[in-house]
Design an enzyme around this catalytic site. Structure first.
Site, PDB file in Angstrom:
ATOM      1  N   LYS A 195      -2.678  -2.041  -2.762  1.00 24.33           N
ATOM      2  CA  LYS A 195      -3.678  -1.188  -2.275  1.00 24.33           C
ATOM      3  C   LYS A 195      -3.316   0.233  -2.582  1.00 24.33           C
ATOM      4  O   LYS A 195      -2.224   0.635  -2.233  1.00 24.33           O
ATOM      5  CB  LYS A 195      -4.067  -1.317  -0.912  1.00 24.33           C
ATOM      6  CG  LYS A 195      -4.719  -0.336  -0.177  1.00 24.33           C
ATOM      7  CD  LYS A 195      -5.159  -0.756   1.262  1.00 24.33           C
ATOM      8  CE  LYS A 195      -6.040   0.024   2.047  1.00 24.33           C
ATOM      9  NZ  LYS A 195      -6.652  -0.431   3.315  1.00 24.33           N
ATOM     10  N   GLU A 233       0.740  -1.221  -0.077  1.00 26.60           N
ATOM     11  CA  GLU A 233       0.196  -0.175  -0.055  1.00 26.60           C
ATOM     12  C   GLU A 233       0.832   1.298  -0.148  1.00 26.60           C
ATOM     13  O   GLU A 233       1.265   1.618   1.220  1.00 26.60           O
ATOM     14  CB  GLU A 233      -1.021  -0.026   1.165  1.00 26.60           C
ATOM     15  CG  GLU A 233      -1.765   1.458   1.217  1.00 26.60           C
ATOM     16  CD  GLU A 233      -2.750   1.540   2.603  1.00 26.60           C
ATOM     17  OE1 GLU A 233      -2.729   0.661   3.523  1.00 26.60           O
ATOM     18  OE2 GLU A 233      -3.540   2.359   2.300  1.00 26.60           O
TER      19      GLU A 233
HETATM   20  P1  13P Z   1      -9.237   4.516   4.759  1.00 26.67           P
HETATM   21  O1  13P Z   1     -10.060   3.703   3.766  1.00 26.67           O
HETATM   22  O2  13P Z   1     -10.053   5.012   5.903  1.00 26.67           O
HETATM   23  O3  13P Z   1      -8.547   5.546   3.813  1.00 26.67           O
HETATM   24  O4  13P Z   1      -8.309   3.431   5.483  1.00 26.67           O
HETATM   25  C1  13P Z   1      -8.001   2.385   4.595  1.00 26.67           C
HETATM   26  C2  13P Z   1      -6.516   2.145   4.945  1.00 26.67           C
HETATM   27  O5  13P Z   1      -6.386   0.758   5.239  1.00 26.67           O
HETATM   28  C3  13P Z   1      -5.557   2.774   5.007  1.00 26.67           C
HETATM   29  O6  13P Z   1      -4.368   2.404   5.168  1.00 26.67           O
END
Ligand code: 13P
Length: 342
Positions: free
Chosen positions: A219, A177
């Site tokens: 992600k 991510e």
């Molecule tokens: P949000 O969807 O609130 O941005 O959180 C997702 C997430 O896991 C961020 O690391």
């Protein structure tokens, strides 16, 4: 674990009609969320809230996996059942956030680097024993005056790739991510440029570290104008720019892409995902969700820290899960949003 096994888990995370619920808020983040409803963050209030989410009836229809926090994966329900067991029983895979947060990057004012590689191999083994099947590591990229720098992009890409390689070694599917934040006043075009540069440096590092692309899930943020930008893009524009950026920077070999919500409203996050999946073109990867706030916010507000509101809050969560499940198939509409809510 073989590549085929990793691939099977990664594909199941982005199965048609399903996505991920992120409930892995760190202690400072959950404190902030609870402040919004006037609730003190204690081990017990956090446990009670996570129990509400984890035991919510029907989640298994639309949720493939839930990402837990270190404290949460060790917690149990009121009846004493470990949270990971409750998830597995519903056919939901337990996941775990393994990074240790974004810290200021030396020599780079306003930029951050995510830490957590020290001792990671041993922690991954322990998490697997607790039932985790996949993991998450989040890097944070800020858009601003002359940032992000090359140094910041590379400093974040390298540990993301080393984390992913360690996960695959230990039989956990890595969710990779890199989040480009949407808090500034930048245009959607600037977000496109930075997201593309970020993704390119991440996939380059993944290649250098010999990460098996078929066994990972990306992600990422959507390509979107900053919250403070005066010109907000339309839903169609966000869908168009996001998919174009991903096509240009993300190999088609990966198992799938899930989006974070990043501060978008619950309904807008669903509409954006739906618009991408309703496009006439077929994308090289499944596009799904891994939302935190956009799935939880309505339920958190209804709960408000009161046990009497648990059932009502769970209904609100189910509603958002269903809407987003439909959005992975391009079958969500505003009319349906209202009809299902009624
Ligand atoms: P949000 O969807 O609130 O941005 O959180 C997702 C997430 O896991 C961020 O690391």
């Amino acid at each position: 674990m073989s590549t085929q096994d990793l691939q099977a888990i990664a594909r199941a995370l982005v199965a048609p009609g399903k996505g991920i619920l992120a409930i892995d808020e760190s202690l400072p983040t959950i404190k902030k969320r609870f402040e919004g409803i006037g609730l003190e963050s204690t081990e017990e209030t956090r446990r009670a809230y996570r129990e509400l989410l984890i035991t919510s009836p029907g989640s298994g229809e639309f949720i493939s996996g839930m990402i837990l926090f270190d404290e949460t994966i060790r917690q149990v329900t009121t009846q004493g059942t470990p949270f990971p067991w409750v998830l597995s029983k519903q056919g939901i895979m337990p996941g775990i956030k393994v990074d240790q947060g974004a810290k200021p990057l030396a020599g780079h004012p306003g930029e951050k680097v995510t830490e957590g590689l020290d001792g990671l191999r041993e922690r991954l083994i322990a998490y697997r024993q607790l039932g985790a099947q996949f993991a998450k590591w989040r890097a944070v990229i800020t858009i601003g005056e002359a940032i992000p720098s090359r140094g910041c992009l590379e400093a974040n890409a390298q540990p993301l790739a080393r984390y992913a390689a360690l996960c695959q070694e230990e039989g956990l599917v890595p969710i990779v991510e890199p989040e480009v934040l949407m808090d500034g006043d930048n245009t959607i075009d600037r977000c496109y440029e930075i997201t593309e540069a970020t993704l390119r440096s991440v996939f380059n590092a993944l290649y250098v570290q010999r990460v098996v692309l078929e066994g990972l899930v990306l992600k990422t943020n959507m390509v979107i104008a900053g919250k403070q930008c005066l010109r907000q893009a339309s839903v169609a524009e966000v869908a168009e720019q996001t998919t174009r950026c991903l096509r240009n920077a993300v190999p088609s070999a990966i198992a799938g892409i899930v989006f974070l919500s990043g501060g978008q409203s619950a309904e807008l996050a669903t509409a954006h995902l739906n618009a991408m999946n309703a496009m006439a073109v077929t994308h090289p990867w499944p596009l799904s969700f891994s939302y935190g706030r956009a799935l939880q916010a309505p339920a958190l507000k209804i709960w408000g820290g009161h046990h009497a509101n648990v059932k009502k809050a769970q209904k609100a969560l189910y509603h958002r899960e269903k809407c987003n499940g439909l959005a992975t198939l391009g079958r969500y509409t505003e009319a349906l949003e209202k009809e299902l809510a009624a």
